[in-house]
Design a protein around this motif. Structure first.
Motif, PDB file in Angstrom:
ATOM      1  N   LEU A 111       0.877  -1.168   0.000  1.00 53.20           N
ATOM      2  CA  LEU A 111       0.000   0.000   0.000  1.00 53.20           C
ATOM      3  C   LEU A 111       0.920   1.225   0.000  1.00 53.20           C
ATOM      4  O   LEU A 111       1.694   1.434   0.922  1.00 53.20           O
ATOM      5  CB  LEU A 111      -0.857  -0.029   1.265  1.00 53.20           C
ATOM      6  N   LEU A 112       0.824   2.001  -1.087  1.00 53.50           N
ATOM      7  CA  LEU A 112       1.772   3.095  -1.281  1.00 53.50           C
ATOM      8  C   LEU A 112       1.041   4.413  -1.103  1.00 53.50           C
ATOM      9  O   LEU A 112      -0.003   4.627  -1.709  1.00 53.50           O
ATOM     10  CB  LEU A 112       2.321   2.975  -2.698  1.00 53.50           C
ATOM     11  N   MET A 113       1.547   5.316  -0.280  1.00 61.75           N
ATOM     12  CA  MET A 113       0.900   6.617  -0.118  1.00 61.75           C
ATOM     13  C   MET A 113       1.880   7.733  -0.424  1.00 61.75           C
ATOM     14  O   MET A 113       2.907   7.862   0.237  1.00 61.75           O
ATOM     15  CB  MET A 113       0.364   6.756   1.300  1.00 61.75           C
TER      16      MET A 113
ATOM     17  N   HIS B 150     -10.164  -0.381   6.281  1.00 62.37           N
ATOM     18  CA  HIS B 150     -11.038  -1.551   6.366  1.00 62.37           C
ATOM     19  C   HIS B 150     -10.882  -2.462   5.173  1.00 62.37           C
ATOM     20  O   HIS B 150     -10.998  -3.672   5.272  1.00 62.37           O
ATOM     21  CB  HIS B 150     -12.505  -1.104   6.489  1.00 62.37           C
ATOM     22  N   LYS B 151     -10.641  -1.856   4.025  1.00 56.09           N
ATOM     23  CA  LYS B 151     -10.609  -2.642   2.803  1.00 56.09           C
ATOM     24  C   LYS B 151      -9.322  -3.462   2.697  1.00 56.09           C
ATOM     25  O   LYS B 151      -9.363  -4.631   2.325  1.00 56.09           O
ATOM     26  CB  LYS B 151     -10.707  -1.698   1.604  1.00 56.09           C
ATOM     27  N   TYR B 152      -8.173  -2.859   2.994  1.00 58.54           N
ATOM     28  CA  TYR B 152      -6.908  -3.558   2.809  1.00 58.54           C
ATOM     29  C   TYR B 152      -6.428  -4.093   4.151  1.00 58.54           C
ATOM     30  O   TYR B 152      -6.239  -3.347   5.099  1.00 58.54           O
ATOM     31  CB  TYR B 152      -5.874  -2.637   2.167  1.00 58.54           C
ATOM     32  N   GLY B 153      -6.221  -5.404   4.183  1.00 58.01           N
ATOM     33  CA  GLY B 153      -5.894  -6.084   5.428  1.00 58.01           C
ATOM     34  C   GLY B 153      -4.546  -5.703   5.977  1.00 58.01           C
ATOM     35  O   GLY B 153      -3.721  -5.067   5.306  1.00 58.01           O
ATOM     36  N   SER B 154      -4.290  -6.116   7.201  1.00 59.03           N
ATOM     37  CA  SER B 154      -3.051  -5.699   7.853  1.00 59.03           C
ATOM     38  C   SER B 154      -1.840  -6.460   7.310  1.00 59.03           C
ATOM     39  O   SER B 154      -0.709  -6.217   7.727  1.00 59.03           O
ATOM     40  CB  SER B 154      -3.160  -5.903   9.359  1.00 59.03           C
TER      41      SER B 154
ATOM     42  N   VAL C  39      -3.115  -0.316  12.250  1.00 60.60           N
ATOM     43  CA  VAL C  39      -3.638  -1.342  11.349  1.00 60.60           C
ATOM     44  C   VAL C  39      -2.501  -2.056  10.630  1.00 60.60           C
ATOM     45  O   VAL C  39      -2.510  -3.277  10.464  1.00 60.60           O
ATOM     46  CB  VAL C  39      -4.612  -0.718  10.328  1.00 60.60           C
ATOM     47  N   TYR C  40      -1.516  -1.276  10.190  1.00 60.23           N
ATOM     48  CA  TYR C  40      -0.430  -1.861   9.392  1.00 60.23           C
ATOM     49  C   TYR C  40       0.879  -1.860  10.183  1.00 60.23           C
ATOM     50  O   TYR C  40       1.586  -0.855  10.223  1.00 60.23           O
ATOM     51  CB  TYR C  40      -0.244  -1.081   8.089  1.00 60.23           C
TER      52      TYR C  40
END
Lengths: 291, 395
Positions: free
Chosen positions: B235-237, B297-301, B343-344
């Motif tokens: 997951l890239l921000m 919520h959408k992308y799991g840990s 979460v991550y």
């Protein structure tokens, strides 16, 4: 001591540091890891060293699917299974189904051989680690037949890498490392001389000038390397192009003849042509500069 | 004997170990690096340095180490009496070379010119054909080409060619603190691969088939396995706009490299800091926002979270509600970052700002603390470190 030394051959120009690397690997019996730009003659080094030492070269080309044990031996279970169903007598001796790998071949050789492990970085990340012991001790154990294969003569191991993966520290610690840097003009001249001894002096110097200029062009995806230069000169000779035509001073002829041999990438060719065009415009403006 | 050089290298973070040092000594023992400094340099580099990225650092250290001896000589150079020079030269020059000097017009003339040059020269000089210094073709100074040269300040002897290779620093651009290109980034990202067999079984498992067939007394029993692929999810921000404009090229490169490397890659943009909304298309940032909650919520840990941003802003934008420059935020940015980190567990912050500026920028310091120090510079080595961090197992 009958220590043979490597000093380059009549078809391969070795710089001082490269000669030192090969000789150190020979004397101290360590594997030699060679890195460098593509086309600087990494693989060829092994061939030339084998030629110079008058010994045989065993080549092991690595692919992404190559496993370390394939270099030692493989147990051909499928043929044994087939033979067993056909009732062949061979099936009782497992040794009949052991296929020797390149390392085994090199270990068995009576004379010190040169073993080339080409492009080791193509293999899985664990590959070099799996070979540590074998390269260090120069022996391995065959489980199926319970025998130990030890090298009669420690082969000279030359390993090349294109830097696609980093190699593990434990592996590096056991090797000598040499990076073949891109040759400078005088070395390049020697290299070309070795390949084309009858080349005219002025053509050579013009060609080298153009070649290094092209390498200087910023933003090229793939800079032309030694092997591309040699190809290009071959073409120039075949077309019998005189040295004057390579002159970059004449703006209308700024694109060197047959540049396709030097630039292997469409984008690079476009970039190059655009730069040449800009240059030409600049020099044209310079010429009409009113006083 | 070369312990000092060895420890200097270690201090400069060139990874040398005792094994390599012993190899060096073994080689010297076998007379590999005979009698010339050049040979010694080549052999030392060969045995001690295992990556071309460290060539430059090695050159610098090696130069320093051997310069030490030379510098001492350079200092007193101006005051060297002629007699001393003559004596040194006689020590170093062979008979033939002395004869050559005579042929060139004799010793006295050579000394005369040397004196003149000494007066002309002020700074340390290198290269060139006239001045005194190192690596030139002048008749004076160490390690020159000129056969009638006077060798000054060259520790030991018998050289033939000798441009000081390590002084040229040819390998400067291979040091890994320089910025990266797409290919380099891909190389670095490759380490973030963890192959796993997932999905439908569609590949023939040859070994499994053979062993189960053998167990089956020779009756064919085919086994299948799923294909291997990279199981890492990212997951890239990206921070976008404002002070990030300076780093657009670098970020583009990172982005294009990551896109081709990962099957499971999701990216979002933010501006300056994390708040309640993120967006995927920068042109429609106001119309098309995704609530940060939904993303969590959408992308799991099991996703690995990578922030890319310079974290350079006013500290209020992080610590206060309503601090954002673009909109009114109900909760402080720090709260949102903390939520994401909860979460991550595998998260890093890549910062394109040079590391030296981090200490001086308060907002970077705050962000780094919030990330519990998991902030890395956007260079190859920084990326390497970050990936190592991402691959660590949670405790």
């Amino acid at each position: 001591m009958t220590q043979s030394r490597f000093t380059g051959t009549d078809s391969y120009v070795a710089t001082d540091d490269l000669t030192m690397a090969v000789n150190a690997a020979l004397t101290l019996e360590r594997p030699l890891l060679i890195k460098g730009e593509p086309g600087t003659g990494k693989t060829q080094l092994a061939e030339e060293v084998a030629k110079a030492l008058d010994t045989n070269l065993i080549q092991w080309h690595i692919k992404s699917t190559t496993k370390a044990h394939q270099g030692l031996y493989e147990y051909d279970a499928v043929s044994r299974l087939r033979d067993s169903q056909l009732g062949d007598e061979k099936v009782h001796d497992i040794a009949n189904y052991i296929v020797k790998g390149k390392l085994w071949e090199a270990f068995e050789s009576d004379k010190r051989s040169v073993l080339l492990i080409d492009e080791i970085d193509k293999a899985d990340i664990e590959f070099p680690n799996d070979l540590l012991q074998e390269l260090d001790k120069m022996e391995f154990h065959v489980y199926e037949t319970k025998q130990v294969i030890a090298a009669r003569q420690r082969p000279l191991v030359i390993i090349t890498s294109n830097n696609e993966k980093e190699l593990p520290d434990a592996f590096l610690r056991r090797c000598f490392f040499h990076y073949i840097s891109f040759p400078d003009t005088s070395t390049m001249e020697q290299i070309v001389n070795v390949h084309f001894p009858s080349l005219k002096k002025d053509l050579l110097s013009e060609a080298l000038k153009v070649f290094f200029d092209v390498r200087e062009v910023p933003g090229l995806k793939k800079k032309p390397s030694t092997s591309e230069l040699l190809d290009w000169i071959k073409l120039l000779l075949a077309e019998d192009i005189p040295a004057e035509e390579l002159h970059g001073d004449d703006p209308r002829k700024a694109i060197p003849k047959l540049h396709g041999a030097l630039l292997k990438n469409e984008q690079d060719v476009h970039l190059f042509e655009r730069l040449v065009f800009l240059n030409r415009k600049k020099s044209a403006q310079g010429n009409v500069d009113p006083r | 004997m070369f312990l000092e050089l060895f420890f200097k290298l270690r201090k400069a973070e060139v990874p040398v170990s005792i094994t390599e040092y012993l190899t060096l000594l073994e080689g010297l023992d076998k007379n590999l690096a005979g009698y010339s400094v050049d040979d010694f340099y080549h052999f030392a580099r060969l045995s001690l340095v295992k990556d071309e990225r460290f060539y430059d650092r090695f050159d610098v250290i090696f130069g320093e180490h051997f310069q030490g001896i030379k510098a001492a000589l350079d200092e007193i150079f101006g005051e060297i009496p002629e007699e001393w020079l003559r004596k040194q030269a006689e020590l170093f020059l062979s008979k033939e070379e002395m004869e050559q000097i005579e042929a060139m017009g004799g010793w006295d003339e050579l000394m005369e010119t040397l004196k003149k040059r000494l007066e002309e020269q002020k700074d340390r000089h290198q290269g060139g054909n006239k001045m005194i210094g190192t690596a030139g073709r002048s008749p004076f100074g160490a390690q020159g080409y000129n056969p009638e040269g006077v060798r000054i300040g060259q520790e030991k002897s018998r050289h033939r060619r000798a441009v000081k290779v390590w002084d040229k620093r040819e390998y400067k651009n291979l040091d890994d603190s320089v910025e990266l290109g797409t290919r380099n980034i891909k190389m670095a990202l490759r380490k973030l691969r963890k192959f796993a067999r997932q999905g439908a079984a569609e590949e023939l498992d040859l070994d499994g088939t053979i062993s189960s067939t053998a167990r089956n007394a020779g009756l064919l029993d085919i086994k299948m396995v799923p294909e291997r692929h990279n199981a890492i999810k990212v997951l890239l921000m990206f921070d976008i706009g404002g002070s990030m404009d300076d780093h657009v090229k670098l970020c583009e490169e990172l982005f294009s490299a990551t896109k081709t490397e990962f099957k499971h890659l999701e990216y979002f943009y933010f501006h300056n800091f994390l708040y309640e909304g993120l967006w995927k298309d920068n042109r429609r940032r106001h119309a098309d926002k995704t609530p940060t909650m939904d993303v969590m919520h959408k992308y799991g840990s099991d996703y690995k979270l990578i922030f890319v941003g310079d974290a350079t802003m006013s500290p209020y934008e992080i610590t206060y509600a309503g601090g954002s420059v673009e909109h009114w935020n109900e909760e402080a940015g720090a709260v949102w970052l903390q939520r994401l980190l909860d979460v991550y567990p595998h998260a890093v912050w890549l910062n394109p700002e040079p590391e030296v500026r981090w200490e001086r920028t308060p907002s970077i310091k705050i962000t780094k603390e919030l990330m519990s120090d998991r902030m890395y510079p956007l260079t190859i080595s920084g990326l390497d470190e970050a990936i190592k961090e991402l691959l660590k197992r949670t405790h």
